[in-house]
Design a protein around this motif. Structure first.
Motif, short mmCIF file in Angstrom:
data_model
loop_
_atom_site.label_atom_id
_atom_site.label_comp_id
_atom_site.label_asym_id
_atom_site.label_seq_id
_atom_site.Cartn_x
_atom_site.Cartn_y
_atom_site.Cartn_z
N TYR A 68 1.13 -0.70 0.08
CA TYR A 68 -0.27 0.01 -0.48
C TYR A 68 0.89 1.33 -0.25
O TYR A 68 1.28 1.22 0.58
CB TYR A 68 -1.32 -0.32 0.93
CG TYR A 68 -1.94 0.42 0.99
CD1 TYR A 68 -3.13 0.44 0.88
CD2 TYR A 68 -1.85 2.63 1.14
CE1 TYR A 68 -4.42 1.06 0.51
CE2 TYR A 68 -3.20 2.51 1.00
CZ TYR A 68 -4.00 2.41 1.10
OH TYR A 68 -5.62 2.88 0.54
N SER A 69 1.37 1.94 -0.90
CA SER A 69 2.74 2.49 -1.00
C SER A 69 1.61 4.70 -1.12
O SER A 69 0.09 4.31 -2.38
CB SER A 69 2.88 2.41 -2.89
OG SER A 69 3.85 3.75 -2.73
N SER A 70 2.09 5.36 0.04
CA SER A 70 1.40 6.01 0.05
C SER A 70 2.64 7.59 0.32
O SER A 70 3.95 6.52 0.46
CB SER A 70 0.74 7.09 0.54
OG SER A 70 1.04 6.66 1.97
N GLU A 71 2.02 8.83 0.57
CA GLU A 71 3.11 9.30 0.86
C GLU A 71 3.64 9.16 2.73
O GLU A 71 2.24 8.19 3.02
CB GLU A 71 2.14 10.78 1.21
CG GLU A 71 2.77 11.95 -0.53
CD GLU A 71 4.29 11.64 -1.23
OE1 GLU A 71 5.60 12.14 -0.65
OE2 GLU A 71 4.60 11.47 -2.03
N HIS A 100 -2.19 -9.61 7.82
CA HIS A 100 -0.94 -8.99 8.41
C HIS A 100 -0.67 -7.59 8.35
O HIS A 100 -0.48 -7.54 6.55
CB HIS A 100 0.33 -9.92 8.82
CG HIS A 100 1.70 -9.74 9.02
ND1 HIS A 100 3.11 -9.52 8.70
CD2 HIS A 100 2.32 -7.71 9.54
CE1 HIS A 100 3.95 -9.10 9.21
NE2 HIS A 100 3.61 -8.26 9.61
N TRP A 101 -0.72 -6.59 8.35
CA TRP A 101 -0.67 -5.50 7.68
C TRP A 101 1.16 -4.86 8.62
O TRP A 101 1.04 -5.27 9.46
CB TRP A 101 -1.68 -4.46 8.51
CG TRP A 101 -3.25 -4.94 7.43
CD1 TRP A 101 -3.30 -5.75 6.61
CD2 TRP A 101 -4.66 -4.06 7.89
NE1 TRP A 101 -4.67 -4.93 5.80
CE2 TRP A 101 -4.70 -4.26 6.82
CE3 TRP A 101 -4.21 -2.24 8.18
CZ2 TRP A 101 -6.05 -3.97 6.39
CZ3 TRP A 101 -5.23 -1.97 8.07
CH2 TRP A 101 -6.64 -2.49 6.89
N HIS A 102 1.46 -4.83 7.52
CA HIS A 102 3.40 -3.73 8.27
C HIS A 102 2.87 -2.47 8.15
O HIS A 102 2.55 -1.73 6.98
CB HIS A 102 4.28 -4.45 8.34
CG HIS A 102 5.79 -4.08 8.23
ND1 HIS A 102 5.81 -4.78 9.41
CD2 HIS A 102 6.10 -2.78 8.16
CE1 HIS A 102 7.13 -3.38 10.30
NE2 HIS A 102 7.62 -3.21 8.90
N ILE A 103 3.25 -1.84 9.30
CA ILE A 103 3.42 0.13 9.57
C ILE A 103 4.83 0.69 8.91
O ILE A 103 5.02 0.06 10.66
CB ILE A 103 2.61 0.72 10.15
CG1 ILE A 103 0.65 -0.77 10.23
CG2 ILE A 103 2.32 2.07 10.01
CD1 ILE A 103 0.24 -0.54 9.61
N GLN A 104 5.70 1.02 8.52
CA GLN A 104 6.49 1.26 7.93
C GLN A 104 6.96 2.52 6.95
O GLN A 104 5.86 1.88 5.49
CB GLN A 104 7.41 -0.07 7.53
CG GLN A 104 9.01 0.82 7.76
CD GLN A 104 10.04 -1.08 6.97
OE1 GLN A 104 9.60 -1.52 7.94
NE2 GLN A 104 10.66 -1.05 6.38
N SER A 105 7.03 3.96 7.36
CA SER A 105 7.34 4.65 5.95
C SER A 105 7.84 3.72 4.87
O SER A 105 8.03 5.36 3.80
CB SER A 105 7.85 6.22 6.47
OG SER A 105 9.27 6.08 7.08
N LYS A 106 9.31 3.50 5.14
CA LYS A 106 10.42 3.90 4.22
C LYS A 106 11.22 1.44 4.53
O LYS A 106 10.93 2.12 5.51
CB LYS A 106 10.84 4.47 4.02
CG LYS A 106 11.54 5.27 4.56
CD LYS A 106 12.61 6.80 4.52
CE LYS A 106 13.36 6.64 5.23
NZ LYS A 106 13.93 8.74 5.70
N GLY A 107 12.02 1.89 3.12
CA GLY A 107 13.36 0.67 3.89
C GLY A 107 12.09 -0.58 3.25
O GLY A 107 10.79 -0.89 2.87
N PRO A 108 12.81 -1.60 2.95
CA PRO A 108 12.69 -2.88 2.92
C PRO A 108 11.63 -3.72 3.88
O PRO A 108 12.16 -3.11 5.12
CB PRO A 108 14.04 -3.45 2.62
CG PRO A 108 15.16 -2.58 3.35
CD PRO A 108 14.79 -1.20 3.20
N VAL A 109 10.72 -4.59 3.69
CA VAL A 109 10.29 -5.32 4.47
C VAL A 109 10.64 -6.46 4.77
O VAL A 109 9.78 -6.74 3.93
CB VAL A 109 9.02 -4.96 4.69
CG1 VAL A 109 8.12 -5.45 5.80
CG2 VAL A 109 8.50 -3.15 4.68
#
Length: 199
Positions: free
Chosen positions: A34-37, A141-150
């Protein structure tokens, strides 16, 4: 400036039996990103709130983090919150003894504790019992992270939400009422375990 600690994740068992054939899964796993600002748009917030309402049992797990993740009291008193030992997060209502009871649950209890949705914040998780529990039941499973590899630590990742945890918490989580009976089930086990430790 000191020793270097290197972690190398190895799956068990470490090698197959001599007569065991090795097969690779033909199923291709798709993970939606889910890509956004880093700040969610109003449309994304509405969409996530509506989707969140479809899950009855929601659990939050916090992984490795340099800075303390501060959660509003309404969140801490509404959801089971499991903080890994390297999470740099503590709250009075959090589940602190999961490593001691997750491996010893009956099938019935294990199913009742399984979330419909796991929301993760922060980085790596080292709790083997938590990883085994989630990998066994495979919730959304939802992961919340603004940037970077997951990394798909729990092998059930379905959505990556590119925003700051605080933005997701304030705009999405706070707009959903928690499941008190689900939280109470976790708190009861945690309290019983704490009581046994203290004798």
């Amino acid at each position: 400036q000191g020793p270097v600690h290197v972690n190398i994740p190895l799956r068990e068992p470490f090698y197959p039996n001599l007569d065991q054939e090795i097969e690779y899964s033909k199923d291709i796993k798709l993970i939606e990103e889910y890509s956004s600002e880093p700040i969610l748009s109003n449309h994304a917030i509405r969409q996530l709130i509506e989707e969140l309402k479809t899950f009855k049992k929601v659990m939050i797990a916090i992984g490795q983090k340099k800075a303390n993740i501060k959660l509003p009291e309404d969140i801490e008193s509404s959801y089971p919150i499991i903080s890994d030992v390297i999470a740099n997060h503590k709250n009075k209502d959090g589940i602190g003894h999961h490593d001691l009871f997750l491996n010893n649950l009956s099938i019935k209890t294990s199913r009742s504790l399984t979330p419909d949705l796991l929301i993760t914040l922060g980085g790596a998780t080292i709790s083997k019992s938590l990883k085994t529990f989630i990998r066994t039941h495979r919730p959304n499973h939802w992961h919340i992270q603004s940037k970077g590899p997951v990394a798909d630590t729990f092998q059930s990742l379905t959505k990556i939400i590119r925003t700051y945890p605080s933005n997701f918490i304030e705009n999405v989580l706070l707009n959903r009422e928690g499941n008190s009976s689900y939280l109470d089930s976790w708190k009861k086990l945690d309290a019983e375990t704490r009581k046994e430790i203290r004798g």
